[in-house]
Scaffold this motif. Structure first.
Motif, short mmCIF file in Angstrom:
data_model
loop_
_atom_site.label_atom_id
_atom_site.label_comp_id
_atom_site.label_asym_id
_atom_site.label_seq_id
_atom_site.Cartn_x
_atom_site.Cartn_y
_atom_site.Cartn_z
N PRO A 79 5.36 82.85 51.84
CA PRO A 79 4.13 83.39 52.43
C PRO A 79 4.09 83.18 53.95
O PRO A 79 4.64 82.21 54.46
N VAL A 80 3.44 84.11 54.64
CA VAL A 80 3.30 84.02 56.10
C VAL A 80 2.52 82.77 56.47
O VAL A 80 2.77 82.13 57.48
N GLY A 81 1.56 82.45 55.63
CA GLY A 81 0.73 81.26 55.86
C GLY A 81 -0.13 81.11 54.63
O GLY A 81 -0.12 81.97 53.75
N SER A 82 -0.89 80.03 54.57
CA SER A 82 -1.78 79.83 53.44
C SER A 82 -2.82 80.97 53.44
O SER A 82 -3.38 81.29 54.48
N LEU A 83 -3.03 81.58 52.28
CA LEU A 83 -3.90 82.77 52.20
C LEU A 83 -5.37 82.40 52.32
O LEU A 83 -5.85 81.48 51.66
N GLY A 84 -6.08 83.12 53.18
CA GLY A 84 -7.52 82.94 53.29
C GLY A 84 -8.20 84.29 53.38
O GLY A 84 -7.76 85.16 54.12
N ILE A 85 -9.26 84.47 52.58
CA ILE A 85 -10.00 85.73 52.62
C ILE A 85 -11.42 85.43 53.07
O ILE A 85 -12.07 84.52 52.54
N ILE A 86 -11.89 86.16 54.06
CA ILE A 86 -13.28 86.03 54.47
C ILE A 86 -13.96 87.36 54.19
O ILE A 86 -13.64 88.38 54.80
N ALA A 87 -14.86 87.36 53.19
CA ALA A 87 -15.61 88.58 52.88
C ALA A 87 -16.94 88.46 53.60
O ALA A 87 -17.73 87.56 53.31
N LEU A 88 -17.18 89.35 54.56
CA LEU A 88 -18.46 89.32 55.26
C LEU A 88 -19.57 89.66 54.28
O LEU A 88 -19.33 90.28 53.24
N GLU A 89 -20.78 89.27 54.63
CA GLU A 89 -21.92 89.36 53.71
C GLU A 89 -22.00 90.71 52.99
O GLU A 89 -22.22 90.77 51.79
N GLY A 90 -21.79 91.80 53.70
CA GLY A 90 -21.92 93.13 53.10
C GLY A 90 -20.81 93.48 52.14
O GLY A 90 -20.86 94.50 51.46
N CYS A 91 -19.78 92.63 52.08
CA CYS A 91 -18.61 92.94 51.26
C CYS A 91 -18.36 91.86 50.21
O CYS A 91 -17.28 91.79 49.62
N LYS A 92 -19.37 91.02 49.95
CA LYS A 92 -19.19 89.87 49.05
C LYS A 92 -18.76 90.27 47.63
O LYS A 92 -17.79 89.71 47.10
N PRO A 93 -19.43 91.23 46.97
CA PRO A 93 -19.05 91.56 45.59
C PRO A 93 -17.59 92.03 45.48
O PRO A 93 -16.87 91.61 44.57
N LEU A 94 -17.16 92.85 46.43
CA LEU A 94 -15.77 93.34 46.43
C LEU A 94 -14.81 92.17 46.66
O LEU A 94 -13.80 92.02 45.97
#
Length: 395
Positions: A14-29
């Motif tokens: 992996p390029v780096g440890s995976l992190g996902i930040i879902a902004l408030e409007g995209c939380k369910p997705l």
């Protein structure tokens, strides 16, 4: 699709440890995408699991906590609530989610695309250059309809892309960009525009049982000259004919800043008794697509199915309800890439196409620094699902 895809990417670090930040409007997705990644990585066998390069590879969630609190004046700040140093960060943002509000001097203000875009920049600024790499997944590309200059006017989409790149974003992934040539604004950076063609076809085949997928019984329609690419692609992969409409405008007058449309003129062979797939990138008010559907019905077309990546429905659902009652449209398929109202999801004429698994595949693959070319070309998957449909094997 499962098993073949499940096996991808095991060989690369992996390029780096995976992190996902879902902004408030995209939380369910974001939550749906996260579930797939957690599941796949828990099942994935790899002898490198214990090595440093794979640290943090299997986790209960890859979603990182971030927030954008507001001051009473309506101003805000981005905050990241856990470490992102060295991470491979994926930011998910839905600029069309108008259901969110914030307080502005005691008034409730609905978030506009501008607010969502500003919040995205705030979170990137909060990351402060500490991440290994930043990829922005923005399904509806901010200001993508303002993609070319026709008079003295601003080129907002190009400006936004350049601004994100200057802030340190490495890749931008969007879906069905209104005009993909806008990537010329950032020629040295990653920009992918992804199609949902496979998910639309799957949605239609799963929900409509008696389709005859051949050029004698079906046709693909582009509602305007701008959307020809999409229609040609679907027509080619399904082996169908295609037709298009063009807008005849009255250039002698200007109403609401544009020349009014006099008529939708049709170019193509006979549509009589054939099922129609009308494909477009977005349903805004829906007037155009319903006028096109009515024009096809006047030419004795059979059932009408509308594929549209983004269902904005800015004029409400009433006109679609009436068109459905009148037998002008049969099904409308849009994706969950942008906010869908609870009312829309309950409509009899509506089919929602879920793109979360597809986004999870893209993130998983990119985190391993592997090629996503095969994901961007769904032809093989489309052929496979159509042949399963024809033999009655599709559940």
């Amino acid at each position: 699709m499962g098993n073949r895809e499940e096996k991808r990417n095991l060989e690369t670090i992996p390029v780096g440890s995976l992190g996902i930040i879902a902004l408030e409007g995209c939380k369910p997705l974001g939550e749906k995408v996260d579930k797939y990644l957690v599941k796949w990585r828990a099942e994935r066998e790899s002898e490198h699991k214990e090595s440093l390069a794979f640290s943090g590879y299997q986790r209960d969630s890859y979603l990182l906590k971030a927030q954008v609190p507001r001051f009473g004046s309506g101003e805000a700040k981005g905050m990241i609530l856990e470490s992102v140093r060295g991470d491979d960060i994926y930011l998910l943002v839905d600029v069309c989610n108008y259901s969110l509000t914030y307080s502005l001097c005691g008034h409730q203000n609905r978030m506009s695309p501008d607010d969502h875009y500003q919040d995205l920049k705030r979170i990137i600024a909060a990351i402060g250059g500490k991440a290994r790499r930043i990829t922005v997944i923005m399904p509806f590309l901010y200001e993508s309809r303002q993609h070319k200059r026709t008079a003295r006017e601003s080129l907002d989409c190009a400006l936004a892309l350049q601004e994100l790149v200057q802030m340190g974003v490495d890749n931008i992934i969007t879906f069905d960009a209104h005009d993909p040539r806008v990537q010329n604004a950032i020629p040295l950076h990653g920009f992918e525009t992804v199609q949902a063609a496979y998910q639309f076809i799957k949605g239609l085949l799963r929900n409509v049982k008696d389709l005859k997928i051949d050029s004698d019984h079906m046709m693909v329609i582009s509602p305007d000259e701008g959307g020809m690419r999409r229609a040609i692609y679907i027509a080619n992969v399904l082996g169908l004919d295609m037709g298009m409409f063009y807008k005849r405008r009255d250039y002698t007058q200007i109403i609401d800043g544009r020349n009014p449309i006099v008529a939708h003129e049709f170019l193509g062979t006979s549509v009589e008794n054939k099922d129609m797939i009308i494909i477009d990138d977005m349903i805004s008010s829906g007037e155009s697509v319903l006028e096109v559907a009515a024009a096809l019905k006047a030419r004795k077309a059979g059932r009408i199915f509308v594929f549209s990546t983004f269902g904005l429905f800015t004029g409400g659902l009433g006109k679609f309800d009436r068109a459905y009652e009148a037998g002008i449209i049969d099904k409308v398929l849009t994706t969950n890439l942008i906010y869908q109202t609870p009312e829309l999801l309950q409509r009899k004429w509506y089919i929602s196409c879920d793109l979360s698994k597809y986004i999870a595949y893209i993130i998983d693959t990119l985190n391993h620094d592997s090629s996503i070319s095969d994901l961007l070309n769904p032809n093989e998957r489309i052929q496979s699902i159509v042949s399963r449909y024809k033999t009655g094997d599709l559940q």
